[in-house]
Design a protein around this motif. Sequence first.
Motif, PDB file in Angstrom:
ATOM      1  N   LEU A  76     -26.198  19.071 -62.628  1.00  0.00           N
ATOM      2  CA  LEU A  76     -24.827  19.354 -63.785  1.00  0.00           C
ATOM      3  C   LEU A  76     -24.404  18.420 -64.024  1.00  0.00           C
ATOM      4  N   VAL A  77     -24.468  17.538 -65.999  1.00  0.00           N
ATOM      5  CA  VAL A  77     -24.073  16.366 -65.856  1.00  0.00           C
ATOM      6  C   VAL A  77     -23.545  16.983 -67.340  1.00  0.00           C
ATOM      7  N   ALA A  78     -21.779  16.904 -67.356  1.00  0.00           N
ATOM      8  CA  ALA A  78     -21.032  17.167 -68.388  1.00  0.00           C
ATOM      9  C   ALA A  78     -20.031  16.652 -68.874  1.00  0.00           C
TER      10      ALA A  78
ATOM     11  N   LEU B  53     -10.963  17.860 -62.282  1.00  0.00           N
ATOM     12  CA  LEU B  53      -9.966  19.553 -62.354  1.00  0.00           C
ATOM     13  C   LEU B  53     -11.586  20.248 -62.727  1.00  0.00           C
ATOM     14  N   ILE B  54     -11.931  19.503 -64.154  1.00  0.00           N
ATOM     15  CA  ILE B  54     -13.306  20.362 -65.148  1.00  0.00           C
ATOM     16  C   ILE B  54     -14.469  21.069 -64.027  1.00  0.00           C
ATOM     17  N   ARG B  55     -14.534  19.995 -63.267  1.00  0.00           N
ATOM     18  CA  ARG B  55     -15.803  19.203 -62.352  1.00  0.00           C
ATOM     19  C   ARG B  55     -15.558  21.211 -61.700  1.00  0.00           C
TER      20      ARG B  55
ATOM     21  N   GLY C  10     -21.368  29.233 -59.690  1.00  0.00           N
ATOM     22  CA  GLY C  10     -21.451  29.523 -58.451  1.00  0.00           C
ATOM     23  C   GLY C  10     -22.385  28.253 -58.438  1.00  0.00           C
ATOM     24  N   LEU C  11     -22.027  26.710 -58.466  1.00  0.00           N
ATOM     25  CA  LEU C  11     -22.366  26.100 -58.142  1.00  0.00           C
ATOM     26  C   LEU C  11     -21.552  25.064 -56.794  1.00  0.00           C
ATOM     27  N   ASP C  12     -22.354  24.653 -55.869  1.00  0.00           N
ATOM     28  CA  ASP C  12     -21.397  23.633 -55.369  1.00  0.00           C
ATOM     29  C   ASP C  12     -20.934  22.063 -56.258  1.00  0.00           C
ATOM     30  N   GLN C  13     -19.656  21.324 -55.654  1.00  0.00           N
ATOM     31  CA  GLN C  13     -19.384  20.667 -56.436  1.00  0.00           C
ATOM     32  C   GLN C  13     -19.966  19.420 -56.386  1.00  0.00           C
TER      33      GLN C  13
ATOM     34  N   VAL D 136     -22.453  18.807 -59.511  1.00  0.00           N
ATOM     35  CA  VAL D 136     -21.516  19.548 -61.259  1.00  0.00           C
ATOM     36  C   VAL D 136     -21.100  17.320 -61.312  1.00  0.00           C
ATOM     37  N   ARG D 137     -21.445  17.185 -61.730  1.00  0.00           N
ATOM     38  CA  ARG D 137     -20.820  15.190 -62.858  1.00  0.00           C
ATOM     39  C   ARG D 137     -20.123  15.552 -64.000  1.00  0.00           C
ATOM     40  N   VAL D 138     -18.603  15.325 -63.856  1.00  0.00           N
ATOM     41  CA  VAL D 138     -18.042  15.343 -65.656  1.00  0.00           C
ATOM     42  C   VAL D 138     -17.748  13.884 -65.598  1.00  0.00           C
ATOM     43  N   ILE D 139     -17.940  14.135 -66.522  1.00  0.00           N
ATOM     44  CA  ILE D 139     -17.600  12.448 -67.386  1.00  0.00           C
ATOM     45  C   ILE D 139     -17.436  12.979 -68.689  1.00  0.00           C
TER      46      ILE D 139
END
Length: 781
Positions: free
Chosen positions: A203-205, A214-216, A224-227, A230-233
């Motif tokens: 998931l790219v946010a 922190l948002i990631r 319920g996802l592994d970190q 998740v990618r936060v930009i």
Amino acid sequence: MQSGIGARIPRKEDARHLKGKAQFVGDIKIAGTWEAAFVRSPLAHARITAIHKPQGAEARVFTAEDMVDLAPIRCESTLPSYKVSDYPALAQGKVRYVGECIAICIAPTRAEAEDLAEAVRVDLEPLAPVVSVEQALAPEAALLHDDWGDNLFLTTNHAGDLTEAKAKATVVIEREYETARQAMNPMEGKGVLAHWDHKAEQLVAYTSTQVPHLIRTGLSECLGLDQAEVRVIAPDVGGGFGYKCVLQPEELSLAWVARRVDRPIRWTEDRREHLTAGANTRQHKYKITAYADDTGRLLGLDADIWVDVGAYSVWPFTACLEAAQAGGNLPGPYDLGAYACRTYSVATNKPGFTPYRGVARPGVCFAMELTMDAIARAVGRDPLEVRCLNLVQGAAMPYTNITGKFYDSGDYPAAARAAAEMIDSANFRARQKAAAAEGRHIGIGFSTFTEQSAHGTKVFAAWGLPLVPGYEQAMVKLTPSGTVEVRSGNHSFGQGLETTIAQVACEWLKTDLAQVKVTMGDTGLTPYSTGAYASRGMVMAGGAVSKAAEELARRLKIHGAHLLQCKPDEVEINDCAVTNGIASASFAEIASAWYLHPDRLPDDVNTAGLEVTEGYKPDIDTGVFTYATHAAIVEVDPATGRTTILDYVIFEDCGRRVNPLILDGQSYGGAAQGIGTALFEEVIYDAAGQPLTSTLADYILPGPAELPHFRLGHAETLSPYSRHGIKGVGEGAAIAPAGAIVNAINDALSGYGVELTQIPATPHRVLSALLDAQDKQKVPA
């Protein structure tokens, strides 16, 4: 051109901003993107009995019932008596403030999404709203969270012994103070664009945030996802002020929808959403009793502080950080022997409380500085003299105050006297008398504060927060072409961090600022950081970059010395090169040898390479303390209640000034926000919990016509506990203005017997205070 620490140079990021080349969430183009709009509660407190989706559009409208696999935002705390509030991304069961998200609607355009949101019908059963601290604490108050039994998130008690202070006091000052609720109003509101990247299985946010890492964490926990999934930009961010350092429910629901429909979804907050549903801040009530002697020496302080924190705890800072900071920071820069304080974090039917520039300290500074002036009036002394009498003295540094704050360095009375000299307070009474002869009412006021910056692991752990900052990390790298790359998980959202951490790298690598490329805000590319808040960016990120750049410089000397056929201790770094006398090996030559021509290096070369990642935090975990005194001269028109600022002085000590130009900008911007707090800004609710300040015609922000020409002075007392002696400064200038300005108003109107104790000091409040004073004078003794 000097590019290192101390250089007064324009920000690197200004070029793209001024040319319109910056990229905010709203500028990002991804094929197939749809837009989102939210159905929001029209009531402050109500049960949801039914939600009706428009026929034929059911697949484009999502409610809490659809998101059964999405966990609510749940912010735990280890503090005794703390109560948890589950904060759902979309309201479940009932709504608790006007503007709470009930459903999310998606469509190819924002206009279509808003039309769809208008077509959603929500059946609500109204409940009694709780819109003030007094209502919330009343015995028969309606409960926001049914299982609590009351409306208190947390109560704290600093149980100091005031017996001796009471016995010795010849002056007792009792006051009640109030600060208004505010909205933060960054130029860019919240915004998020999320999609599922099938190649990366992530998931790219893209989100407008101060704290991407922190948002990631927050997104991964709730989804319920592994970190790793998740990618936060955080792209360019148009201001934050603390508003963007928490996990937002809109971020969460939008990320869930983007994954469900398998297409990019974007939402950007409009100004009305921000003013009505965005997190609020600042609303405090104080009851203070101060005990002093005949000289004005403060012997003890007893306080009760109530904070109206809204309906939910925000993640990760909880609803209780504001009160914890208020209780711990009320004594400020003053040396007092006894202190007792009780704080109450009170739930009401308003948006949740988010940390805002200064976190509690604008309120406690306002209360404390008005109390100092009240003591001065009671003992018949000049307010500046009474301040200097009570401030922690320079000879006492380092100093641990009564609440355990460790003041690392500085001279607080010297700063107060410097501000007084800059504003010419010695000659002010003659000026005031001359103005009075002309029928004008002018007054002078002072406000002194400390700003705890870059406080770390033990401090945050003591507040019981679910996530605690540790070592800040940064990477500094020499590229194959010989330029420098800096990567930091911290983020720049207007405070110039992209420039100042590059300057720190230049300090060690002696390169031009244009040759340093900075990457920030992308969890896929940068080392871990809890982000930008609590004035930690320059101390923490700057410290980490400093350590990494120092190590890179050491390695460059080793490689350069080999190319120059000498020893590493015989070379220096100058102008993008390793030099030995007139001989030199440029960074480009060293990089070429390492990356492209390793045959030029010895067989026993250090294989650590030219990429360095280091972690850092200051030598003390309690933070390093900036301090300042603000001084204001105002004119008050008793016919209209209008206050005009005639002169405004700031004398500040933030340790080593990395970039004086950026520091000046921070002071101007912070003071402007503080003037908004003092005179203009107020979120107003009616008895039903309806926000009455939903546009910028109702919620007044200070503009150029309302702001003075700020005059700045600086001392530079280096902290012995941080790299380069740097202290954080981002929040400081917003803390003091309310105290200085209202003290000046009270001084201007002293002939009327007026003493304002509530902010903002609007014309209406000034006129009301004048009328109240006149009424009191008419009452027979």
